[in-house]
Scaffold this motif. Structure first.
Motif, PDB file in Angstrom:
ATOM      1  N   THR A  13      -9.432  56.832  -3.664  1.00 24.87           N
ATOM      2  CA  THR A  13     -10.337  56.137  -3.618  1.00 24.87           C
ATOM      3  C   THR A  13     -10.262  54.765  -3.420  1.00 24.87           C
ATOM      4  O   THR A  13      -9.296  54.116  -4.144  1.00 24.87           O
ATOM      5  CB  THR A  13     -11.269  56.537  -5.031  1.00 24.87           C
ATOM      6  OG1 THR A  13     -11.391  57.933  -5.271  1.00 24.87           O
ATOM      7  CG2 THR A  13     -12.562  55.650  -5.041  1.00 24.87           C
ATOM      8  N   ASN A  15     -11.571  51.249  -4.659  1.00 21.07           N
ATOM      9  CA  ASN A  15     -12.355  50.764  -5.576  1.00 21.07           C
ATOM     10  C   ASN A  15     -12.908  49.103  -5.328  1.00 21.07           C
ATOM     11  O   ASN A  15     -12.054  48.562  -4.460  1.00 21.07           O
ATOM     12  CB  ASN A  15     -11.722  50.802  -6.897  1.00 21.07           C
ATOM     13  CG  ASN A  15     -11.732  52.112  -7.640  1.00 21.07           C
ATOM     14  OD1 ASN A  15     -12.706  52.754  -7.124  1.00 21.07           O
ATOM     15  ND2 ASN A  15     -11.110  52.070  -8.795  1.00 21.07           N
ATOM     16  N   ASP A  17     -13.300  46.192  -7.918  1.00 23.40           N
ATOM     17  CA  ASP A  17     -13.144  45.856  -9.131  1.00 23.40           C
ATOM     18  C   ASP A  17     -13.453  44.599  -9.584  1.00 23.40           C
ATOM     19  O   ASP A  17     -13.825  43.583  -8.962  1.00 23.40           O
ATOM     20  CB  ASP A  17     -11.466  45.738  -9.274  1.00 23.40           C
ATOM     21  CG  ASP A  17     -10.707  46.792  -9.105  1.00 23.40           C
ATOM     22  OD1 ASP A  17     -11.344  48.194  -9.267  1.00 23.40           O
ATOM     23  OD2 ASP A  17      -9.628  47.040  -8.457  1.00 23.40           O
ATOM     24  N   GLY A  32      -7.799  50.134  -5.816  1.00 26.47           N
ATOM     25  CA  GLY A  32      -7.534  51.695  -5.722  1.00 26.47           C
ATOM     26  C   GLY A  32      -6.560  51.893  -4.645  1.00 26.47           C
ATOM     27  O   GLY A  32      -5.433  51.504  -4.331  1.00 26.47           O
ATOM     28  N   CYS A  89     -15.447  49.424 -10.511  1.00 24.00           N
ATOM     29  CA  CYS A  89     -14.304  49.510 -11.831  1.00 24.00           C
ATOM     30  C   CYS A  89     -14.537  48.408 -12.666  1.00 24.00           C
ATOM     31  O   CYS A  89     -14.206  47.101 -12.076  1.00 24.00           O
ATOM     32  CB  CYS A  89     -13.144  49.938 -11.402  1.00 24.00           C
ATOM     33  SG  CYS A  89     -12.152  50.486 -13.008  1.00 24.00           S
ATOM     34  N   LEU A 103     -16.272  52.737 -15.452  1.00 29.15           N
ATOM     35  CA  LEU A 103     -16.552  53.307 -13.927  1.00 29.15           C
ATOM     36  C   LEU A 103     -18.103  53.323 -13.839  1.00 29.15           C
ATOM     37  O   LEU A 103     -18.643  54.133 -14.056  1.00 29.15           O
ATOM     38  CB  LEU A 103     -15.757  54.356 -13.610  1.00 29.15           C
ATOM     39  CG  LEU A 103     -15.684  54.841 -12.080  1.00 29.15           C
ATOM     40  CD1 LEU A 103     -15.074  53.707 -11.132  1.00 29.15           C
ATOM     41  CD2 LEU A 103     -15.102  55.955 -11.772  1.00 29.15           C
ATOM     42  N   THR A 130      -9.609  57.687  -9.319  1.00 28.50           N
ATOM     43  CA  THR A 130     -10.698  57.855 -10.235  1.00 28.50           C
ATOM     44  C   THR A 130     -10.512  58.973 -11.235  1.00 28.50           C
ATOM     45  O   THR A 130     -10.818  59.199 -12.328  1.00 28.50           O
ATOM     46  CB  THR A 130     -11.790  57.913  -9.715  1.00 28.50           C
ATOM     47  OG1 THR A 130     -11.914  59.245  -8.774  1.00 28.50           O
ATOM     48  CG2 THR A 130     -12.237  56.803  -8.723  1.00 28.50           C
TER      49      THR A 130
END
Length: 320
Positions: A13, A15, A17, A32, A89, A103, A130
């Motif tokens: 994944t 992400n 952040d 990620g 996240c 998350l 995740t």
């Protein structure tokens, strides 16, 4: 000797952040699977093909294209942009350096049909960002059908999530079956201790854990130990447990540990595919992780290649 046209698929994944630190600073970033993709693109040859397999929220399409399009090795065939918002996240660090992750948002799980076009790649790496990227049954289908090397970074399989999206440590349900889906499994010592149900500080406990892991399906266990480097466990020609320890190889003053596990696995994967030599691959993995820890954030990943000298690149390209 360099193996031309190496094909590597990376499943995970990407992400968004948001990081809050005790000094009141908030940092917006991306991470990620991006750490793995960009690290591999930096160390791999121009002839390599890198296939991220992931679902990305439509709100992140522009960012993902901006980050990845400068790398011709990175192919978009396995990336699916889906409606809605991408996983986000939120990370809160306290004064003691402990963190709490929350998350938000979700994307569909990766289906076997999405992975199917890449089953003949030289390697498929599962990197659980995740921990909810795909169903166990899908991973088992890949195990049966894949032609190349299968690797896994356990990572966020060890994180549960409550009704408010807050992550918490827990033993992953059916983790033995998950581990049985790959040839090479990687985890840090905290994740290993969780699965072992005891600290892995001592040699006896670590050996017990490694013996169990190697009965579940993998031929190799890689245990990363932060500033103490890493250990690799496998069966030797007499089927006895063999352990090799590798000291860290920092490139300067440590700055940021984020992404070190990702870069370690990419270093191992690339060097092993080129050399078919586990020792060479582990040394190279330690080297690129040692570079990463001296850089900051996803922006620093693009500098990894600048730190590798020609002879260091050859470390991962030794003759069979």
């Amino acid at each position: 000797m360099m193996k031309s046209n190496t094909r590597i698929a990376l499943l995970g994944t990407i992400n968004r952040d948001t990081i809050h630190t005790p000094d009141g600073v908030t940092t917006e970033s991306y991470g990620g699977l991006l750490y793995s993709i960009l690290a591999l693109a930096e160390i791999a040859s121009p002839e390599a093909s890198i296939y991220p397999i992931c679902n990305v929220g439509a709100d992140m399409e522009g960012v993902v294209r901006e980050k990845l399009e400068p790398y011709p090795q990175v192919k978009f065939d396995g990336i699916t942009f889906v409606p809605g918002k991408n996983p986000h996240c939120f990370i809160e660090y306290d004064e003691d350096g402990q963190k709490q992750e929350t998350l938000r948002n979700d994307v569909p799980q990766i289906s076997f049909e999405q992975i199917q076009p890449f089953l003949e790649c030289d390697a498929i790496c599962f990197n659980f960002i995740t921990g909810m990227e795909l169903a166990l049954e899908t991973a088992e289908q890949v195990r049966k059908a894949a032609k190349g090397l299968l690797l896994m970074d356990v990572h966020s399989l060890t994180l549960g999530m409550d009704e408010n999206g807050r992550r918490f440590w827990r033993v992953p349900p059916q983790w033995e079956r998950w581990v049985g889906c790959v040839d090479v499994v990687q985890m840090n010592e905290q994740e290993g201790a969780l699965l072992a149900d005891e600290s892995l500080d001592g040699e006896d406990a670590t050996y017990r854990f490694a013996e169990k892991m190697l009965t579940l399906g993998p031929s190799t266990l890689m245990l990363t130990r932060n500033e103490r480097g890493s250990q690799t466990f496998y069966r030797n020609s007499e089927e006895a447990l063999q352990v090799e320890s590798y000291a860290p190889v920092p490139a300067g003053e440590p700055q940021d540990e984020t992404g070190c596990g990702d870069t370690f696995l990419m270093g191992f994967t690339w060097a092993f595919l080129q050399s078919n030599n586990q020792d060479v691959a582990c040394q190279f993995a330690n080297r690129v992780a040692g570079i990463n820890v001296c850089l900051r954030g996803i922006e620093g990943i693009s500098q990894i290649g600048q730190f590798l000298k020609p002879e260091e690149r050859e470390l991962g390209l030794a003759d069979d």
